[in-house]
Every structure is written in C-alpha cells, then in structure tokens.
Motif scaffolding. Sequence first.
Motif, short mmCIF file in Angstrom:
data_model
loop_
_atom_site.label_atom_id
_atom_site.label_comp_id
_atom_site.label_asym_id
_atom_site.label_seq_id
_atom_site.Cartn_x
_atom_site.Cartn_y
_atom_site.Cartn_z
N ILE A 179 37.10 40.03 35.48
CA ILE A 179 37.93 39.43 34.38
C ILE A 179 37.18 38.52 33.62
CG2 ILE A 179 38.31 37.46 36.18
CD1 ILE A 179 40.93 39.07 33.99
N LEU A 180 36.06 38.07 33.74
CA LEU A 180 35.28 37.42 33.25
C LEU A 180 34.73 37.85 31.81
CD1 LEU A 180 32.73 35.48 35.79
CD2 LEU A 180 35.09 34.73 34.84
N VAL A 181 35.01 39.15 31.67
CA VAL A 181 34.54 39.65 30.44
C VAL A 181 35.92 40.20 29.61
CG1 VAL A 181 32.19 40.40 30.96
CG2 VAL A 181 34.03 41.92 31.60
N LEU A 182 36.83 39.27 29.74
CA LEU A 182 37.97 40.13 29.23
C LEU A 182 38.12 40.43 27.84
CD1 LEU A 182 41.14 40.17 29.78
CD2 LEU A 182 41.52 37.88 29.09
N SER A 183 37.46 39.65 26.80
CA SER A 183 37.41 40.27 25.42
C SER A 183 36.45 41.31 25.30
CB SER A 183 37.42 38.95 24.81
OG SER A 183 35.99 38.69 24.88
N LEU A 213 35.95 52.65 30.73
CA LEU A 213 37.13 53.44 31.20
C LEU A 213 38.31 53.09 30.26
CD1 LEU A 213 36.37 53.77 35.00
CD2 LEU A 213 36.18 55.56 33.37
N THR A 214 38.31 51.79 29.90
CA THR A 214 39.56 51.34 28.99
C THR A 214 39.46 51.88 27.61
OG1 THR A 214 38.44 49.28 28.22
CG2 THR A 214 39.27 49.17 30.60
N ALA A 215 38.31 52.75 27.13
CA ALA A 215 38.06 52.96 25.76
C ALA A 215 38.72 54.33 25.52
CB ALA A 215 36.68 52.71 25.32
N LEU A 216 38.96 55.19 26.81
CA LEU A 216 39.42 56.54 26.47
C LEU A 216 40.27 56.54 25.80
CD1 LEU A 216 38.54 57.84 30.15
CD2 LEU A 216 37.28 58.05 28.05
N LEU A 237 42.00 46.58 30.75
CA LEU A 237 41.07 45.94 31.63
C LEU A 237 41.92 45.09 32.46
CD1 LEU A 237 38.08 45.15 32.09
CD2 LEU A 237 38.65 42.88 30.74
N LEU A 238 43.02 44.25 31.86
CA LEU A 238 43.87 43.36 32.73
C LEU A 238 44.40 44.18 33.74
CD1 LEU A 238 45.59 41.30 30.19
CD2 LEU A 238 44.09 40.81 31.69
N ALA A 239 44.94 45.42 33.52
CA ALA A 239 45.44 46.24 34.72
C ALA A 239 44.24 46.52 35.66
CB ALA A 239 46.02 47.58 34.17
N MET A 240 43.16 47.03 35.08
CA MET A 240 42.25 47.39 36.16
C MET A 240 41.75 46.09 37.04
SD MET A 240 38.72 49.27 35.40
CE MET A 240 39.64 50.63 34.71
N ALA A 241 41.55 44.71 36.47
CA ALA A 241 41.21 43.78 37.09
C ALA A 241 42.16 43.40 38.09
CB ALA A 241 41.14 42.60 36.07
N LEU A 242 43.62 43.44 37.72
CA LEU A 242 44.75 43.10 38.64
C LEU A 242 44.82 44.16 40.02
CD1 LEU A 242 47.38 41.62 39.33
CD2 LEU A 242 48.55 43.48 38.18
N VAL A 243 44.51 45.47 39.82
CA VAL A 243 44.44 46.13 40.99
C VAL A 243 43.15 45.83 41.88
CG1 VAL A 243 43.78 48.64 41.53
CG2 VAL A 243 45.42 48.24 39.42
N LEU A 244 42.02 45.59 41.34
CA LEU A 244 40.76 45.04 41.94
C LEU A 244 41.08 43.85 42.73
CD1 LEU A 244 37.97 46.39 39.84
CD2 LEU A 244 38.81 47.49 41.98
#
Length: 415
Positions: free
Chosen positions: A328-332, A258-261, A302-309
Amino acid sequence: MLVAQNRQLVGAYLSMTGGSAGRLVISLAYFIAVANTLSIGDFGLFATASACGIMLSRLLAFGFVSPLYRIATVRKRLLGAYTAGFIGGALLSLPAIALASGLTFMLVFSGDLALAPFVRILAAEILFWRVMEIVVIVTYGLNRFAAGSALVVIGTALKAIVAVAFAWSGATSLETWSWFYVAATAAAAVTAIVFFYPRVRLRWVPRLYIRRWVDAVSVAGAEMLFYVQSELDKILVLGLGGPETAGIYAMIMRLVDLTALPVRSFLTILVQKLMRAPQLLDRLPLRIGFEALVAVVSTAGLLAMALVLALFPMALGANVAEAAPLLILVLSVPALRNLLEYHSELLYGTGRTVIRAIVLASLAATKALLLTLVLTQGYSEAQWVPLVNAVFVALYLQSALMTYRALKARKRRVI
C-alpha cells in the motif's frame, strides 16, 4: 455510439483482456510457487537476473522485430521476407548479446550469483521467452488477437506448471530452479513457432532490410532504454541493499506488474490504431481520457490486491507475506509506471522512434540518480519504500513534458 463505431477494436481488446485475465491467475500461481520456494535472497537474485535478461533481449536481431510487426500489420505479403531478415539479424546479434551479458555479470552479479545459473536465466529470457513474445507480436499484427492471447496464456501456464513442479520437487536452490526455468521457456518458444507462427516462405531480400535498418536500431535502442529505466530499480536495490532487500523489493514490484496486464492490452490496440491514424492524438479530451483510464485501472488493481493481502496476509505464501504490508506504500507507482509505458507507446505508434530513445535515456538517468539518492540515506524499508512514489512522480512529469512536446512538434510539421 463510440462502441458501435469501433466494434472491431472493442472485440480485439476483449479477446486480449480475456487472455490477460487468464494470464493474471496463472502468473499468480507461478509467482507464489517461485517466491515461496526460493529463499528471499535467491528470489531477489533471480528477479534481478531475469530483469537483466529482459533488457538484453531487446538487442535480439538489433530491433528488427519492429519492422516485422509493422509488416504484419500493414503489408502481410512481405512477412516471409521480413521473417528471414529477423532470423539473420538474430544470428548477427548473438555476439553483441554475449558481450553485454558478460559485462552485466561482472558489474552486477559477480560474488552473489554463480555464472552457470545466470547464463541459463539469460538464455531463457533472451532466446526463448523473447521468441515467444515475438510470435505473439506478429500474431497481433495479423489481427489474430484471440490466438495471440491464447499463446500468452499457454506460455505463462508452462512456466507456472514448471514452477509448481519445482516447488513439489523439494529443491530450493536457484541453481536447480534455473534448469526448470530454461526448460519452461524453451517449451513456450517451441510451441509458439510450431503451432502459432503463420506459415510463410522465407525469402532473403537485403534491400528491404537496409531501408528499415535505422528504424530497427533506434527501436532496439529505445526498447533497451525502456527496460533499463523500467528494471533499473531492481539492479540498484541489489547493488545498494543486497539480495534480501532486492528480494522484498522484487516481490512488491512483481505484484505491481500484475496490475498492468489489462492496461498493456489497451496499449497494444492503441498503437495499431495510431499506426493507421496518428491524428487520433490531436484531440485533447481523448489524450486526457486515455491517461485517466490508465491511472484509474492501475490504481484500482493495486488497491484490490492490497485489500486482499490485508485481510489474508498468507494468501500468497509466507515469503510474500513479509512484503505484503509494504504494498500500500507504493499506491501511485502502478499508475505512474503504466503511464510511462503509455507515453513510450505513443511515440512508437506515431513513428517518433529517435525522440523515444532520447526520452527513455533521460528517464533512465533520472531514475538512477533519484533511486541512488533514496537508497543511500540509510532508511529502513518502511521509510524508503514510500519515497519510490516521489521518484515515479518526477519520472512521469519528465516523460509527459517531453512526450507531448514531441507530439506537438510533429503536428506543427504536418500542418
């Protein structure tokens, strides 16, 4: 100054990004409905079967979508002839697709998934959703970016509506969901053809197709290899870890996708620019800037999504909450996956279709080797999920080296 000079491109990107934003919201609704209605194991099977369908869909018409897109972009008057060529190629490709699908079922899904829902999921991806995507591609080629973005949103919305209907129906089986899914994608394909494909007079001109055949087949092979290396992890996780592990992993990677859109909108614009001006890549600062932009946007998403969750673990449902702490473990991974796609688009946009296929084949082989090594060590999810970052770092370095060497060789030949 730069914006003023490229006002048309900026406008096109904003139109596509607007479509991507709408698609992101709708895709989340779709994902929440499906991931929390199916069991985690069934979701893993569905995601893996869908990934196989996406890979096999690139065999449709043996890649003739590439000449179709190029003609829509640079010689619109031949669109009717190339549309007829695509239809003919699609019919010719169906036996090969059926054979490949049967082999895929026997090798990957036999014993875990019944044949009937597997066939429906593959039909949805190969025949219906791919046709909708091709209409979008042609629409973009004609510079109708707002219409193409609207179609993407409509297609995604149809899937989301059907997913919500499935969740409300009280059914929870993959067998039932496969019927809902094929109905949604069929509706998207019909909508695309009836309301969005340009009105053209079909003309059968074989001499035109033969000249484009090598390019089309090489593009089909490269597209197939791109999705093999892109989706191979889901198949390996299913084979080595089982449906439950595949379900957790599929949820993580779906959130990553979803972050790739927004990035994919940029790549579409860039490819069209490269088709018309391949010398764009001769400037090193631009190459570095493009890569940095892709990486920053992907990681920020991804950081934004991880923060929300992290703040609201149940925001996407109980099933997704099990996978959320691992995100968050797949940040890169989002940045690296999108950069692999960026490299692939660079080679396509500059006409390096054969070398593109070679690069993608080598990446698929490397990914299979590294992921198998990671998944066969007996690690827990909290241990092996972070190692996926290292796998993608290796893939990125390999891709960057091969891609930029190929582009440098092209520049030397031009000189």
